[in-house]
Write an enzyme that holds these catalytic residues in place. Structure first.
Site, short mmCIF file in Angstrom:
data_model
loop_
_atom_site.label_atom_id
_atom_site.label_comp_id
_atom_site.label_asym_id
_atom_site.label_seq_id
_atom_site.Cartn_x
_atom_site.Cartn_y
_atom_site.Cartn_z
N ASP A 40 -29.37 35.75 -49.47
CA ASP A 40 -29.08 34.36 -49.10
C ASP A 40 -30.27 33.45 -49.41
O ASP A 40 -31.42 33.88 -49.39
CB ASP A 40 -28.75 34.31 -47.60
CG ASP A 40 -28.05 33.00 -47.22
OD1 ASP A 40 -27.50 32.32 -48.12
OD2 ASP A 40 -28.07 32.66 -46.03
N GLY A 64 -29.29 28.31 -52.67
CA GLY A 64 -29.05 26.87 -52.66
C GLY A 64 -30.28 26.11 -52.19
O GLY A 64 -30.70 25.12 -52.79
N ASN A 115 -16.78 32.84 -49.30
CA ASN A 115 -17.42 31.99 -50.32
C ASN A 115 -16.41 31.33 -51.27
O ASN A 115 -16.75 30.37 -51.97
CB ASN A 115 -18.47 32.76 -51.13
CG ASN A 115 -19.73 33.10 -50.34
OD1 ASN A 115 -20.35 34.15 -50.55
ND2 ASN A 115 -20.14 32.22 -49.41
N LEU A 146 -24.74 38.22 -39.58
CA LEU A 146 -24.24 39.18 -40.58
C LEU A 146 -23.24 38.55 -41.54
O LEU A 146 -22.97 39.11 -42.61
CB LEU A 146 -23.63 40.40 -39.89
CG LEU A 146 -24.64 41.32 -39.19
CD1 LEU A 146 -23.93 42.43 -38.42
CD2 LEU A 146 -25.61 41.94 -40.20
N SER A 147 -22.66 37.40 -41.18
CA SER A 147 -21.71 36.72 -42.06
C SER A 147 -20.66 37.69 -42.65
O SER A 147 -20.42 37.69 -43.86
CB SER A 147 -22.45 35.99 -43.19
OG SER A 147 -23.34 35.04 -42.66
N GLU A 150 -30.89 49.19 -38.69
CA GLU A 150 -32.02 48.33 -38.33
C GLU A 150 -31.85 47.02 -39.08
O GLU A 150 -31.49 47.03 -40.27
CB GLU A 150 -33.34 48.99 -38.73
CG GLU A 150 -33.62 50.30 -38.00
CD GLU A 150 -33.72 50.12 -36.49
OE1 GLU A 150 -34.30 49.11 -36.05
OE2 GLU A 150 -33.20 50.99 -35.77
#
Ligand code: IPE
Ligand code: IPE
Ligand code: MG
Length: 232
Positions: free
Chosen positions: A16, A19, A64, A187-188, A199
């Protein structure tokens, strides 16, 4: 099971921050994604050099698709370009490619490329590189339930191990370490079932800047964790 953890067998990364990386430089979001795609080779090499056996990269989530059409098209184009550019390199490095997520929503030409890259590398014995593209954990779980129901599996035969076998990650051990770049701590919809005892490592570093040095930091942090799995 408890004790010192050394090297994770399976690392999964939420890539991530492309952008924001672009915005900081006054570039378009797509330029950020391009820089992010370029970083994949460096990161794959570094984890392979460390001897990590499985690496999963989250490149595009089911959610997305809701981004502006131009960005989605750009991301699909980049995936296609990356397969063209990187497949031979992965193959020479003895890396075996896998894909998790939906494949049939992708443009036909891209589906063909993904399948060809998997086929080409299927007998390789080095690192297993799993690309999560059009992946969403909830829909993966719902698909598994649907499959089990359609297969008329008797309820007595349903258990955690068999359920794992119905997921897209079938045959891949659960991730020991989940890394998210870009500073968000969530976590999306990534590997919700599989990450039950992973972990978690969150870093503010944006994905295109996630370098060998940052990888060393994450692995060092992991080595200092004590995994207990509910035991003592
Ligand atoms: C990650 O970067 C790539 C994808 C989700 C496809 P983002 O595009 O989410 O970057 P930010 O979060 O806006 O910085
Ligand atoms: C998660 O990033 C998905 C990928 C990195 C592929 P997002 O940028 O889509 O996540 P949210 O929207 O911030 O939760
Ligand atoms: Mg993001």
């Amino acid at each position: 099971m408890s004790g010192e953890s050394s090297l994770p067998c399976h690392v999964a990364i939420i890539m991530d921050g492309n952008g924001r990386w672009a915005r900081q430089r006054g570039l378009s979001r797509l330029e950020g994604h391009r820089a992010g795609a370029k970083n994949v080779r460096r990161v794959v090499n570094a984890f392979a050099d460390h001897g990590v056996k499985y690496l999963t990269l989250f490149a595009f989530s089911t959610e997305n698709w809701s981004r502006p059409q131009k960005e989605v098209e750009g991301l699909l184009g980049l995936l296609s370009e990356s397969i063209d550019k990187e497949t031979q390199f992965f193959h020479r490095a003895n890396i075996k490619l896998r894909h998790v997520g939906e494949v049939d929503r992708l443009p036909l030409e891209l589906q063909r490329k993904v399948k060809a890259a998997i086929e080409l590398t299927k007998d390789n014995t080095g690192m297993i590189l799993c690309l999560a593209f059009d992946y969403g954990s909830r829909s993966e779980i719902v698909d598994a339930v649907r499959c089990i129901k359609e297969g008329n599996v008797s309820t007595g035969d349903i258990n955690e191990a068999m359920f794992s076998g119905y997921l897209g990650t079938q045959g891949i051990p659960d991730p020991d370490l989940v890394i998210r770049t870009g500073g968000e701590m969530r976590l999306s919809n990534f590997l919700l079932w599989q990450a039950a005892y992973s972990e978690l490592y969150f870093t503010p570093v944006l994905w295109p800047d996630f370098s060998e040095k940052e990888i060393d930091k994450a692995l060092l942090d992991y080595r200092q964790r004590q995994r207990r799995f509910g035991s003592l």
